[in-house]
Design an enzyme around this catalytic site. Structure first.
Site, PDB file in Angstrom:
ATOM      1  N   ASP A  65      54.613  80.709  74.241  1.00 45.01           N
ATOM      2  CA  ASP A  65      53.876  79.764  75.217  1.00 45.01           C
ATOM      3  C   ASP A  65      52.569  80.301  75.488  1.00 45.01           C
ATOM      4  O   ASP A  65      52.578  81.520  75.911  1.00 45.01           O
ATOM      5  CB  ASP A  65      54.847  79.924  76.545  1.00 45.01           C
ATOM      6  CG  ASP A  65      54.210  79.122  77.682  1.00 45.01           C
ATOM      7  OD1 ASP A  65      53.086  78.623  77.531  1.00 45.01           O
ATOM      8  OD2 ASP A  65      55.000  79.334  78.648  1.00 45.01           O
ATOM      9  N   VAL A  66      51.592  79.613  74.869  1.00 44.63           N
ATOM     10  CA  VAL A  66      50.176  80.008  75.018  1.00 44.63           C
ATOM     11  C   VAL A  66      49.738  79.828  76.476  1.00 44.63           C
ATOM     12  O   VAL A  66      48.366  80.165  76.524  1.00 44.63           O
ATOM     13  CB  VAL A  66      49.533  79.308  73.780  1.00 44.63           C
ATOM     14  CG1 VAL A  66      49.862  79.818  72.400  1.00 44.63           C
ATOM     15  CG2 VAL A  66      49.467  77.978  74.006  1.00 44.63           C
ATOM     16  N   SER A 149      38.549  66.266  75.406  1.00 46.28           N
ATOM     17  CA  SER A 149      39.094  65.281  75.758  1.00 46.28           C
ATOM     18  C   SER A 149      37.786  64.115  75.895  1.00 46.28           C
ATOM     19  O   SER A 149      37.188  64.747  77.028  1.00 46.28           O
ATOM     20  CB  SER A 149      40.247  65.251  76.512  1.00 46.28           C
ATOM     21  OG  SER A 149      40.537  64.054  77.174  1.00 46.28           O
ATOM     22  N   TYR A 163      43.307  68.080  84.738  1.00 42.50           N
ATOM     23  CA  TYR A 163      43.259  67.949  83.317  1.00 42.50           C
ATOM     24  C   TYR A 163      41.884  67.651  82.752  1.00 42.50           C
ATOM     25  O   TYR A 163      41.182  68.480  81.871  1.00 42.50           O
ATOM     26  CB  TYR A 163      44.322  66.798  82.825  1.00 42.50           C
ATOM     27  CG  TYR A 163      44.104  66.734  81.409  1.00 42.50           C
ATOM     28  CD1 TYR A 163      44.772  67.643  80.395  1.00 42.50           C
ATOM     29  CD2 TYR A 163      43.452  65.545  80.925  1.00 42.50           C
ATOM     30  CE1 TYR A 163      44.420  67.338  79.057  1.00 42.50           C
ATOM     31  CE2 TYR A 163      43.598  65.003  79.404  1.00 42.50           C
ATOM     32  CZ  TYR A 163      43.932  66.079  78.599  1.00 42.50           C
ATOM     33  OH  TYR A 163      43.920  65.779  77.416  1.00 42.50           O
ATOM     34  N   ALA A 165      38.916  67.991  84.406  1.00 42.24           N
ATOM     35  CA  ALA A 165      38.119  68.965  84.635  1.00 42.24           C
ATOM     36  C   ALA A 165      38.462  70.430  83.656  1.00 42.24           C
ATOM     37  O   ALA A 165      37.453  71.194  83.458  1.00 42.24           O
ATOM     38  CB  ALA A 165      38.150  69.608  86.035  1.00 42.24           C
ATOM     39  N   ALA A 166      39.597  70.641  83.182  1.00 42.84           N
ATOM     40  CA  ALA A 166      39.732  71.738  82.552  1.00 42.84           C
ATOM     41  C   ALA A 166      39.378  71.270  80.952  1.00 42.84           C
ATOM     42  O   ALA A 166      38.727  72.274  80.323  1.00 42.84           O
ATOM     43  CB  ALA A 166      41.471  71.770  82.322  1.00 42.84           C
ATOM     44  N   LYS A 167      39.269  70.222  80.655  1.00 42.70           N
ATOM     45  CA  LYS A 167      38.952  69.789  79.279  1.00 42.70           C
ATOM     46  C   LYS A 167      37.206  69.889  79.471  1.00 42.70           C
ATOM     47  O   LYS A 167      36.651  70.515  78.450  1.00 42.70           O
ATOM     48  CB  LYS A 167      39.243  68.322  78.999  1.00 42.70           C
ATOM     49  CG  LYS A 167      40.704  68.140  78.508  1.00 42.70           C
ATOM     50  CD  LYS A 167      40.960  69.161  77.455  1.00 42.70           C
ATOM     51  CE  LYS A 167      42.453  68.819  76.658  1.00 42.70           C
ATOM     52  NZ  LYS A 167      42.887  69.941  75.872  1.00 42.70           N
ATOM     53  N   ILE A 196      44.625  58.476  72.170  1.00 46.48           N
ATOM     54  CA  ILE A 196      45.412  58.799  70.725  1.00 46.48           C
ATOM     55  C   ILE A 196      46.943  58.649  71.184  1.00 46.48           C
ATOM     56  O   ILE A 196      47.574  59.142  71.973  1.00 46.48           O
ATOM     57  CB  ILE A 196      45.129  60.038  70.229  1.00 46.48           C
ATOM     58  CG1 ILE A 196      43.663  60.469  69.916  1.00 46.48           C
ATOM     59  CG2 ILE A 196      45.603  60.279  68.788  1.00 46.48           C
ATOM     60  CD1 ILE A 196      42.640  59.534  69.306  1.00 46.48           C
TER      61      ILE A 196
HETATM   62  P1  NAD Z   1      51.648  65.967  72.519  1.00 42.22           P
HETATM   63  O1  NAD Z   1      52.017  66.142  73.875  1.00 42.22           O
HETATM   64  O2  NAD Z   1      51.851  65.029  71.376  1.00 42.22           O
HETATM   65  O3  NAD Z   1      51.617  67.569  71.678  1.00 42.22           O
HETATM   66  C1  NAD Z   1      51.337  68.677  72.575  1.00 42.22           C
HETATM   67  C2  NAD Z   1      51.831  69.876  71.638  1.00 42.22           C
HETATM   68  O4  NAD Z   1      51.456  71.079  72.446  1.00 42.22           O
HETATM   69  C3  NAD Z   1      53.455  70.078  71.323  1.00 42.22           C
HETATM   70  O5  NAD Z   1      53.447  70.512  70.221  1.00 42.22           O
HETATM   71  C4  NAD Z   1      53.857  71.267  72.300  1.00 42.22           C
HETATM   72  O6  NAD Z   1      54.917  71.902  71.944  1.00 42.22           O
HETATM   73  C5  NAD Z   1      52.452  72.010  72.426  1.00 42.22           C
HETATM   74  N1  NAD Z   1      52.374  72.800  73.782  1.00 42.22           N
HETATM   75  C6  NAD Z   1      52.344  72.204  74.942  1.00 42.22           C
HETATM   76  N2  NAD Z   1      52.467  73.178  75.962  1.00 42.22           N
HETATM   77  C7  NAD Z   1      52.403  74.433  75.216  1.00 42.22           C
HETATM   78  C8  NAD Z   1      52.324  75.696  75.476  1.00 42.22           C
HETATM   79  N3  NAD Z   1      52.345  76.333  76.846  1.00 42.22           N
HETATM   80  N4  NAD Z   1      52.485  76.646  74.321  1.00 42.22           N
HETATM   81  C9  NAD Z   1      52.346  76.160  72.933  1.00 42.22           C
HETATM   82  N5  NAD Z   1      52.544  75.056  72.919  1.00 42.22           N
HETATM   83  C10 NAD Z   1      52.643  73.960  73.622  1.00 42.22           C
HETATM   84  O7  NAD Z   1      49.905  65.872  72.649  1.00 42.22           O
HETATM   85  P2  NAD Z   1      48.776  65.295  71.903  1.00 42.22           P
HETATM   86  O8  NAD Z   1      48.471  64.229  72.206  1.00 42.22           O
HETATM   87  O9  NAD Z   1      49.273  65.595  70.387  1.00 42.22           O
HETATM   88  O10 NAD Z   1      47.576  66.396  72.345  1.00 42.22           O
HETATM   89  C11 NAD Z   1      47.022  67.567  71.601  1.00 42.22           C
HETATM   90  C12 NAD Z   1      45.840  67.924  72.546  1.00 42.22           C
HETATM   91  O11 NAD Z   1      44.937  66.982  72.451  1.00 42.22           O
HETATM   92  C13 NAD Z   1      45.735  68.470  73.633  1.00 42.22           C
HETATM   93  O12 NAD Z   1      45.128  69.539  73.882  1.00 42.22           O
HETATM   94  C14 NAD Z   1      45.717  67.319  74.530  1.00 42.22           C
HETATM   95  O13 NAD Z   1      45.066  67.613  75.632  1.00 42.22           O
HETATM   96  C15 NAD Z   1      44.402  66.649  73.587  1.00 42.22           C
HETATM   97  N6  NAD Z   1      44.220  65.247  73.894  1.00 42.22           N
HETATM   98  C16 NAD Z   1      44.838  64.199  73.566  1.00 42.22           C
HETATM   99  C17 NAD Z   1      44.557  62.879  73.760  1.00 42.22           C
HETATM  100  C18 NAD Z   1      45.704  61.856  73.505  1.00 42.22           C
HETATM  101  O14 NAD Z   1      45.199  60.871  73.999  1.00 42.22           O
HETATM  102  N7  NAD Z   1      46.608  61.946  73.018  1.00 42.22           N
HETATM  103  C19 NAD Z   1      43.432  62.759  74.330  1.00 42.22           C
HETATM  104  C20 NAD Z   1      42.303  63.736  74.170  1.00 42.22           C
HETATM  105  C21 NAD Z   1      42.855  64.981  74.253  1.00 42.22           C
END
Ligand code: NAD
Length: 257
Positions: A65-66, A149, A163, A165-167, A196
């Site tokens: 858990d990062v 993001s 979220y 703001a964190a980004k 995405i």
């Molecule tokens: P997703 O929910 O499909 O995948 C998230 C991944 O993060 C999973 O593998 C999950 O196991 C892992 N994860 C979550 N919390 C964790 C923790 N505490 N420790 C370890 N692993 C953890 O999400 P995604 O859409 O693939 O998003 C990936 C990244 O891209 C994220 O940072 C998200 O904020 C960012 N993002 C996504 C979108 C989008 O539209 N999907 C847009 C902008 C940014």
């Protein structure tokens, strides 16, 4: 292109699904040694590893858990014990946690969002730093890639203020790291996805997604594999060795700075 990624040791946080998993596959196809990570052990992890390990490079899974300092520290230690160092770090773990409007935000929620999106990147990067520095002694820069993001630029959707703001915080924090760690041969850049189509949007119907897509200049949501080449590019010294402190938007024209 990307031939210099062969044999590079790449740690990707939060990579059992979505954007992180698509990036992992792209790195393995280039012959890299890739660490997948998730907070829990996914039911299909053996199948995922078998699929990836049938490709050019190598993949292994590390549960951690990062969003906790302890988890971040353990992840880096386990990855280094397996692969002997780190050349590329992708801080991809992140998410909404939940959607909460301002009247419903409490201290626990605040910390939960900041922990998974911001603290994770700081702690994993801190732990990886000596390894990234050692990697750069070989003459090729090492690379840290944050995942920002479009929400960091435009503020996030309903209930996603923390979220977003964190980004935005991630978009900023790399500037300081560029100023103070470039001498170590480490580059810091951000991939900033638009909307995405991953589990991230599991709370939306196909109808809602189509509506969102219609508002994006390219007319649709992006796919995780469409983000992957941006990670390869920023990881490759040959391709981006003179790029640092940048934000690469992969968003179908959703936001144009
Ligand atoms: P997703 O929910 O499909 O995948 C998230 C991944 O993060 C999973 O593998 C999950 O196991 C892992 N994860 C979550 N919390 C964790 C923790 N505490 N420790 C370890 N692993 C953890 O999400 P995604 O859409 O693939 O998003 C990936 C990244 O891209 C994220 O940072 C998200 O904020 C960012 N993002 C996504 C979108 C989008 O539209 N999907 C847009 C902008 C940014």
């Amino acid at each position: 292109m990307f031939q210099d990624l062969k044999g590079r040791r790449v740690l990707i946080t939060g990579s059992t699904l979505g954007i992180g998993l698509a990036a992992a596959e792209a790195f393995v196809r280039m012959g890299a040694k890739v660490g997948l990570n998730g907070r829990r052990v996914p039911a299909d992890i053996e199948a995922t590893l078998a699929r990836l390990n049938a490709l050019e490079g190598e993949a292994a899974f590390f549960q951690a858990d990062v969003g906790t300092e302890q988890g971040a520290t353990a992840l880096v230690a386990d990855f280094v014990a397996r692969f002997g160092g780190i050349d590329v770090l992708v801080n991809n773990a992140g998410g909404l946690v939940a959607r909460k409007k301002l009247p419903d935000i409490d201290t626990d929620f605040f910390h939960a969002v900041l922990d998974v999106n911001a603290l994770s990147a700081v702690m994993v990067t801190r732990e990886a730093l000596p390894h990234l520095k050692a990697s750069a002694q070989g003459g090729q820069s090492s690379s840290v890639i944050l995942v920002g993001s479009v929400a960091g630029d435009v503020g996030g959707g309903p209930g996603a203020a923390l979220y977003g703001a964190a980004k935005a915080w991630l978009h900023n924090v790399q500037k300081n790291w560029v100023n103070f760690h470039s001498a170590d041969g480490i580059r810091f850049n951000t991939v900033s996805p638009g909307t995405i189509d991953t589990a991230f949007h599991a709370d939306k119907s196909e109808e809602v997604k189509a509506k969102i897509g219609a508002g994006i200049p390219l007319g649709r949501l992006g796919r995780p594999e469409e983000c992957a080449p941006a990670f390869l590019f920023l990881a490759s010294h040959a391709c981006s060795g003179y790029m640092t402190g940048q934000i690469l938007n992969v968003n179908g024209g959703q936001f144009m700075p």
